[in-house]
Design a protein around this motif. Structure first.
Motif, PDB file in Angstrom:
ATOM      1  N   PRO A 117       0.843  -1.195   0.000  1.00 53.17           N
ATOM      2  CA  PRO A 117       0.000   0.000   0.000  1.00 53.17           C
ATOM      3  C   PRO A 117       0.879   1.246   0.000  1.00 53.17           C
ATOM      4  O   PRO A 117       1.841   1.332   0.760  1.00 53.17           O
ATOM      5  N   ILE A 118       0.581   2.204  -0.875  1.00 51.41           N
ATOM      6  CA  ILE A 118       1.411   3.396  -0.995  1.00 51.41           C
ATOM      7  C   ILE A 118       1.089   4.333   0.154  1.00 51.41           C
ATOM      8  O   ILE A 118      -0.044   4.786   0.306  1.00 51.41           O
ATOM      9  N   GLU A 119       2.104   4.621   0.947  1.00 51.60           N
ATOM     10  CA  GLU A 119       1.895   5.439   2.144  1.00 51.60           C
ATOM     11  C   GLU A 119       1.419   6.832   1.768  1.00 51.60           C
ATOM     12  O   GLU A 119       1.880   7.423   0.794  1.00 51.60           O
ATOM     13  N   ASN A 120       0.532   7.358   2.572  1.00 50.83           N
ATOM     14  CA  ASN A 120       0.053   8.738   2.421  1.00 50.83           C
ATOM     15  C   ASN A 120      -0.589   9.002   1.061  1.00 50.83           C
ATOM     16  O   ASN A 120      -0.536  10.112   0.551  1.00 50.83           O
ATOM     17  N   CYS A 121      -1.162   7.959   0.451  1.00 51.70           N
ATOM     18  CA  CYS A 121      -1.786   8.119  -0.855  1.00 51.70           C
ATOM     19  C   CYS A 121      -3.191   7.526  -0.810  1.00 51.70           C
ATOM     20  O   CYS A 121      -3.396   6.443  -0.262  1.00 51.70           O
ATOM     21  N   ILE A 122      -4.169   8.264  -1.328  1.00 51.52           N
ATOM     22  CA  ILE A 122      -5.551   7.784  -1.339  1.00 51.52           C
ATOM     23  C   ILE A 122      -6.172   8.099  -2.695  1.00 51.52           C
ATOM     24  O   ILE A 122      -6.010   9.205  -3.212  1.00 51.52           O
ATOM     25  N   HIS A 123      -6.878   7.122  -3.259  1.00 48.13           N
ATOM     26  CA  HIS A 123      -7.697   7.397  -4.431  1.00 48.13           C
ATOM     27  C   HIS A 123      -9.013   7.992  -3.935  1.00 48.13           C
ATOM     28  O   HIS A 123      -9.678   7.414  -3.075  1.00 48.13           O
ATOM     29  N   CYS A 124      -9.379   9.147  -4.482  1.00 51.45           N
ATOM     30  CA  CYS A 124     -10.542   9.887  -3.975  1.00 51.45           C
ATOM     31  C   CYS A 124     -11.508  10.257  -5.092  1.00 51.45           C
ATOM     32  O   CYS A 124     -11.111  10.376  -6.250  1.00 51.45           O
ATOM     33  N   LEU A 125     -12.740  10.495  -4.687  1.00 50.80           N
ATOM     34  CA  LEU A 125     -13.705  11.175  -5.559  1.00 50.80           C
ATOM     35  C   LEU A 125     -13.819  12.602  -5.037  1.00 50.80           C
ATOM     36  O   LEU A 125     -14.051  12.810  -3.840  1.00 50.80           O
ATOM     37  N   CYS A 126     -13.645  13.575  -5.917  1.00 50.73           N
ATOM     38  CA  CYS A 126     -13.648  14.963  -5.475  1.00 50.73           C
ATOM     39  C   CYS A 126     -14.829  15.742  -6.044  1.00 50.73           C
ATOM     40  O   CYS A 126     -14.867  16.024  -7.239  1.00 50.73           O
ATOM     41  N   PRO A 127     -15.799  16.107  -5.210  1.00 47.96           N
ATOM     42  CA  PRO A 127     -16.853  17.037  -5.649  1.00 47.96           C
ATOM     43  C   PRO A 127     -16.330  18.463  -5.505  1.00 47.96           C
ATOM     44  O   PRO A 127     -15.834  18.841  -4.449  1.00 47.96           O
ATOM     45  N   ALA A 177      -7.591  19.626 -13.949  1.00 51.40           N
ATOM     46  CA  ALA A 177      -7.966  19.185 -12.608  1.00 51.40           C
ATOM     47  C   ALA A 177      -7.247  19.981 -11.522  1.00 51.40           C
ATOM     48  O   ALA A 177      -7.867  20.418 -10.555  1.00 51.40           O
ATOM     49  N   LEU A 178      -5.932  20.151 -11.667  1.00 57.22           N
ATOM     50  CA  LEU A 178      -5.152  20.676 -10.555  1.00 57.22           C
ATOM     51  C   LEU A 178      -4.841  22.159 -10.682  1.00 57.22           C
ATOM     52  O   LEU A 178      -4.861  22.880  -9.693  1.00 57.22           O
ATOM     53  N   LEU A 223     -12.921  21.008 -12.817  1.00 58.23           N
ATOM     54  CA  LEU A 223     -13.733  19.819 -13.055  1.00 58.23           C
ATOM     55  C   LEU A 223     -14.752  19.651 -11.917  1.00 58.23           C
ATOM     56  O   LEU A 223     -14.366  19.490 -10.763  1.00 58.23           O
ATOM     57  N   PRO A 224     -16.047  19.662 -12.237  1.00 60.54           N
ATOM     58  CA  PRO A 224     -17.073  19.629 -11.185  1.00 60.54           C
ATOM     59  C   PRO A 224     -17.008  18.364 -10.328  1.00 60.54           C
ATOM     60  O   PRO A 224     -17.172  18.430  -9.115  1.00 60.54           O
ATOM     61  N   LEU A 225     -16.790  17.212 -10.972  1.00 56.79           N
ATOM     62  CA  LEU A 225     -16.732  15.961 -10.212  1.00 56.79           C
ATOM     63  C   LEU A 225     -15.663  15.104 -10.877  1.00 56.79           C
ATOM     64  O   LEU A 225     -15.716  14.868 -12.078  1.00 56.79           O
ATOM     65  N   HIS A 226     -14.662  14.666 -10.099  1.00 58.43           N
ATOM     66  CA  HIS A 226     -13.562  13.952 -10.739  1.00 58.43           C
ATOM     67  C   HIS A 226     -12.876  13.023  -9.751  1.00 58.43           C
ATOM     68  O   HIS A 226     -13.082  13.109  -8.546  1.00 58.43           O
ATOM     69  N   LEU A 227     -12.021  12.160 -10.297  1.00 57.49           N
ATOM     70  CA  LEU A 227     -11.237  11.248  -9.463  1.00 57.49           C
ATOM     71  C   LEU A 227      -9.835  11.826  -9.307  1.00 57.49           C
ATOM     72  O   LEU A 227      -9.330  12.482 -10.217  1.00 57.49           O
ATOM     73  N   GLU A 228      -9.226  11.559  -8.161  1.00 56.64           N
ATOM     74  CA  GLU A 228      -7.925  12.177  -7.879  1.00 56.64           C
ATOM     75  C   GLU A 228      -7.121  11.201  -7.021  1.00 56.64           C
ATOM     76  O   GLU A 228      -7.680  10.381  -6.300  1.00 56.64           O
ATOM     77  N   ASN A 229      -5.765  11.295  -7.105  1.00 55.83           N
ATOM     78  CA  ASN A 229      -4.966  10.294  -6.387  1.00 55.83           C
ATOM     79  C   ASN A 229      -3.690  10.864  -5.779  1.00 55.83           C
ATOM     80  O   ASN A 229      -2.616  10.308  -5.952  1.00 55.83           O
ATOM     81  N   PHE A 230      -3.792  11.976  -5.090  1.00 54.20           N
ATOM     82  CA  PHE A 230      -2.583  12.555  -4.511  1.00 54.20           C
ATOM     83  C   PHE A 230      -1.933  11.622  -3.489  1.00 54.20           C
ATOM     84  O   PHE A 230      -2.596  10.928  -2.727  1.00 54.20           O
ATOM     85  N   GLY A 231      -0.601  11.611  -3.488  1.00 48.63           N
ATOM     86  CA  GLY A 231       0.159  10.908  -2.466  1.00 48.63           C
ATOM     87  C   GLY A 231       1.305  11.798  -2.013  1.00 48.63           C
ATOM     88  O   GLY A 231       2.016  12.353  -2.844  1.00 48.63           O
ATOM     89  N   LEU A 249      -2.073  22.890  -4.815  1.00 46.04           N
ATOM     90  CA  LEU A 249      -2.216  22.191  -6.087  1.00 46.04           C
ATOM     91  C   LEU A 249      -3.225  21.048  -6.055  1.00 46.04           C
ATOM     92  O   LEU A 249      -4.060  20.928  -6.935  1.00 46.04           O
ATOM     93  N   PHE A 250      -3.166  20.195  -5.050  1.00 45.28           N
ATOM     94  CA  PHE A 250      -4.003  18.994  -5.087  1.00 45.28           C
ATOM     95  C   PHE A 250      -5.379  19.208  -4.455  1.00 45.28           C
ATOM     96  O   PHE A 250      -6.166  18.275  -4.365  1.00 45.28           O
ATOM     97  N   ASN A 251      -5.647  20.428  -4.006  1.00 44.00           N
ATOM     98  CA  ASN A 251      -6.995  20.732  -3.545  1.00 44.00           C
ATOM     99  C   ASN A 251      -7.838  21.059  -4.767  1.00 44.00           C
ATOM    100  O   ASN A 251      -8.207  22.202  -5.018  1.00 44.00           O
ATOM    101  N   SER A 252      -8.160  20.014  -5.524  1.00 45.58           N
ATOM    102  CA  SER A 252      -8.852  20.231  -6.793  1.00 45.58           C
ATOM    103  C   SER A 252     -10.345  20.460  -6.589  1.00 45.58           C
ATOM    104  O   SER A 252     -11.083  20.646  -7.537  1.00 45.58           O
TER     105      SER A 252
END
Lengths: 540, 339
Positions: free
Chosen positions: A295-305, A426-427, A432-440, A459-462
């Motif tokens: 598992p990649i530390e400090n990384c999460i796949h997210c859905l961003c509204p 995205a960044l 993008l109103p609704l998107h997937l994001e994966n910052f780590g 930057l990653f607060n999309s």
């Protein structure tokens, strides 16, 4: 490295004819193994041997790791999911023999190992460290940003006191400084070689080091054919850590995952780096092949509204999304169960573990109730954006979400954005109103994650999220020592707000998959590139 | 000056406006691509300041007109710029990758012609027989299977199951060193160096990808040969030749085949040009460091210099290719003048 003649290569590699030369003569891979050569295949391409250069891609960071030393490095621990992992909590010496930090935390003094030498035999001095650090903070772009994260901003902060003593002066004490010295960026270059090849237009020798590394690290680059292969050759005089057991490691670029898999299964290569989740799931059942999914530390796949899109300013709508997502189906389809689920967690937050599962789980009834209670009870239409560059997990995820969101009246159309435009849309523009994001985050603390992903304008607060309390909490906590009594309460409060406001809906923590056939010693790193130093072959 | 060299010079002169047009269009088209290379290459944690720095370093903060001016200036000096994706100059990328693609495509086409032309001739002389049916089946199968599928299937059978083919690791297995660069064609370079071992190794690596491409290009060549032969064989002059009692061999090869060759050569030129650009999938499957995958990678990340260099190189290549085909016409058919 452009001269490809065999004669010159022989000259280049010096007098080590004998066992070390064997793999390049007519021998079979099986014999090559016993004579100390390991072959790795990877789908990524290396585009520079100098991390500080503008445009250097992620895959190239491995050269900074394997061919250069830093002052310090991270320790090693057992990784969840098998194998080894770097250990963020332990800082170990690499080129530094020892270091002291003043009581006010503002002055760091490093003693450099007296037996450390560059590949050309010259002693590593504090002047080389000073030159390399000056370069990293002056180069601009990513290296400069990463240095700044540790409070390292200007050349006047670095001083070579004498040949073996190097001092860093900080503007404020920060828990991030020492770990930031162990990331790939502040690597130490042979400044005399570099300066001899610098020009007036190019004072940092970017053009020279781009193709010709000059370091003190465990491996030298014996050959680099861009788009085809990189050949590492061991530096027997390395003092930065235990001498690697492999004399030579060949990293071969093979773009097709199917071909990489065939090569690995046949045993013609010993390792396939960063394999797709599906291959990881299937190969792990095969005899003789070891698969590590870390598992990649400090990384999460997210859905961003995105808060810039009006319906998502309604908290009920965001919560409805979080209840509507078919988490388990997505995790099994898109990730083949590789990684860590990030849903169905405890309601109450009692520790600072991060990434942590959100308290939400699939509950369509609850989602419908929340939609009915919102200002958008009749539903709305919104594009759901994904990056084509990350389509392997984003596409199945988006399709399953599309189906589920339709159930609660949110009609989505999947918008596929080409990789080059993704970052901008995205960044950078955050449009993008609704998107997937994966910052780590490279530095493994929750406040560092929040700094990049939850602070307004970062930057990653999309999602264009802004919360006064989060702004304050992150500013207060970012440089605070982890044993400070205020640290844990601050971080736990951030978690509470994050799950209350839901600007990012966590899905799962992804894994980095590596498969090995006849190799051993793999260690996971936060930078997600291959550290070839601890690798070894297993006798078959 | 001989009429032939005059014709060649004339054709080259005609190509100049074409190449100039290509320069302008490729520049405008790459700029019209959506996407911001500066943001892309700023790296994973870049902020706006560092993106701006990179934009300036790449010269992308200048107006379109200024950028074009610089581009043409560099072009005149023979500088195609530096590719961001590979980190190399575009000239050195093209020098390394174009021969790789050309070698693969040429070997594939030779293989393809060696099968397709005799097959087409046989099918035309014996329409409706098993040879004709075999031709039809082979041709249909060849076009209907996508190249990446054929490629993976061949790897699966000949490398993975049977272990006959060498590792699909690009142009040479890792235990060999590439021969000294003269032409960039490994087969030629290894032969020049007198290195039989490397020559055989390079040939072995070529067999599977070349077969994949050959299967795909069989169809147009075989169909065109068959059709051209059929129409030639039913022409009046063949009937006359038969009536005059000429030998069937002489009729078939001396008269019918030579006349049928013209459309075949035209098709060959077209097939060559589209294969060179379109063998991306074969290159990916066999880790072949060719020009197709280079262009696609560059396009995906809006790597302007690389895309422009690729388009320009292809344009020049086609000018040369057309010239060669025209000369071939003149050689095959003396009625076609050299003007």
């Amino acid at each position: 490295m452009n001269d490809n003649s065999r004669r010159n290569f022989l000259k280049l590699t010096g007098g080590t004819v004998g066992a070390a030369m064997l793999p390049f003569l007519k021998v079979l891979p099986a014999q090559a193994q016993s004579s100390g050569t390991l072959v790795v295949v990877s789908g990524q391409t290396i585009n520079s041997l100098d991390l500080h250069r503008t445009g250097t891609n992620r895959a190239s960071y491995q050269v900074a790791v394997n061919c250069y030393d830093r002052l310090v490095s991270f320790g090693t621990k057992e990784a969840p999911g098998g194998g080894l992992s770097y250990d963020y909590s332990v800082i170990e010496p690499e080129l530094a023999e020892s270091w002291t930090i003043s009581d006010d935390g503002l002055t760091m003094t490093f003693q450099i190992k007296s037996d450390a030498t560059f590949w050309d035999g010259r002693k590593v001095t504090a002047a080389d460290v000073k030159w390399s650090f000056d370069r990293a903070v002056s180069a601009g772009g990513f290296p400069t940003v990463q240095m700044r994260a540790g409070g390292l901003e200007r050349p006047d902060q670095f001083e070579a006191v004498d040949e073996e003593t190097f001092v860093i002066t900080l503007d404020r004490p920060s828990k991030l400084t020492l770990p930031d010295l162990a990331v790939p960026v502040p690597f130490i270059i042979n400044s005399e070689v570099a300066m001899a090849n610098a020009t007036e237009d190019d004072p940092w020798a970017m053009e020279y080091l781009h193709t010709t590394p000059a370091g003190s690290g465990a491996f030298k680059v014996a050959r680099w054919e861009q788009g085809q292969q990189l050949v590492y050759e061991r530096n027997d005089a390395w003092v930065g850590g235990p001498l690697p057991s492999m004399e030579r490691v060949i990293v071969r670029e093979v773009p097709s995952p199917a071909t990489r898999r065939a090569l690995l299964e046949r045993g013609d290569v010993q390792m396939s780096f960063n394999i797709p989740n599906r291959d990881a799931a299937e190969l792990s059942d095969m005899a003789g092949i070891d698969v590590y999914s870390t598992p990649i530390e400090n990384c999460i796949h997210c859905l961003c509204p995105n808060f810039a899109f009006e319906p998502f300013q309604d908290a009920n709508v965001r919560r409805a999304l979080a209840y509507a997502i078919p988490y388990e189906a997505i995790f099994q389809t898109a990730a083949y169960g590789r990684g860590v689920p990030m849903w169905g967690g405890e309601d109450e937050i009692t520790d600072v573990a991060w990434p942590r599962p959100s308290p939400f789980a699939t509950n369509l009834e609850r989602a419908r109730e929340l939609m009915a209670a919102s200002n958008y009870a009749s539903g709305f239409e919104v594009p759901l954006s994904i990056s084509l560059g990350l389509a392997d997990w984003m596409e199945p995820t988006a399709l399953l979400m599309q189906e589920a969101f339709a159930e609660i009246g949110i009609i989505t159309e999947i918008e596929r954005i080409p990789g080059a435009n993704w970052r901008t849309a995205a960044l950078v523009e955050k449009s993008l109103p609704l998107h997937l994001e994966n910052f780590g985050g490279w530095l493994n603390t929750p406040d560092y994650y929040f700094f990049w992903a939850y602070k307004e304008g970062h930057l990653f607060n999309s999602s264009n999220y802004r919360n006064e309390e989060i702004e304050q909490l992150v500013d207060d906590t970012l440089h605070m020592a982890m044993d400070n009594p205020a640290y844990a309460p601050n971080v736990m409060r951030m978690f509470e707000i994050a799950f209350e406001d839901l600007p990012r809906i966590p899905l799962w923590q992804p894994a980095l998959n590596v498969a090995m056939n006849g190799a051993d010693g793999y260690e996971f790193w936060f930078h997600r590139q291959l550290d070839v130093r601890p690798l070894s072959t297993t006798s078959t | 000056m001989s009429p032939r060299s005059k014709m060649i010079l004339g054709r080259v002169a005609q190509a100049i406006p074409v190449v100039m047009g290509v320069v302008v269009i490729s520049f405008l088209l790459t700029r019209a691509l959506p996407g911001d290379p500066a943001a892309y290459f700023a790296g994973p944690a870049a902020d706006e300041a560092s993106i701006a720095e990179i934009r300036e370093a790449l010269g992308l903060d200048k107006s379109l007109f200024q950028q074009f001016f610089f581009y043409v200036g560099d072009l005149v000096r023979g500088d195609l710029g530096t590719s961001l994706t590979t980190g190399q100059t575009v000239t050195s990328d093209l020098a390394a990758r174009l021969p790789a693609s050309l070698e693969l495509t040429l070997v594939a086409l030779l293989l393809s012609c060696a099968i397709a032309i005799p097959l087409g001739v046989l099918a035309a002389t014996r329409p409706g027989t098993w040879v004709d049916h075999l031709c039809r089946v082979l041709v249909t199968a060849g076009v209907s299977m996508p190249t990446f599928f054929t490629g993976i299937a061949l790897i699966y059978v000949f490398y993975y199951i049977a272990g006959l083919a060498p590792s699909p690791l690009g142009r040479l297995d890792f235990i060999y060193l590439s021969p000294q660069h003269v032409t960039g064609f490994y087969l030629i370079d290894a032969a020049l160096a007198g290195d039989l071992e490397t020559w055989i190794a390079a040939l072995k690596q070529l067999i599977l990808p070349a077969t994949t491409l050959a299967l795909f290009t069989l169809a147009p060549i075989a169909r065109m040969t068959r059709a051209a032969m059929l129409s030639a064989l039913s022409a009046d002059f063949i009937r006359t030749a038969r009536a005059a009692g000429l030998g069937s061999r002489k009729i078939l090869y001396g008269y019918a085949f030579r006349n049928a060759l013209l459309p075949v050569v035209t098709t060959l030129g077209m097939v060559f040009s589209f294969t060179l650009g379109a063998n991306v999938l074969v290159e990916k499957v066999f880790a072949w460091p060719g020009i197709g995958s280079y262009a696609v990678e560059a396009l995906v990340v809006s790597d302007y210099a690389a895309v422009q260099g690729f388009v320009l190189a292809m344009a020049l290549l086609f000018v040369v290719l057309n010239l060669i085909i025209d000369i071939a016409y003149a050689l095959i058919d003396p009625r076609i003048g050299l003007k």
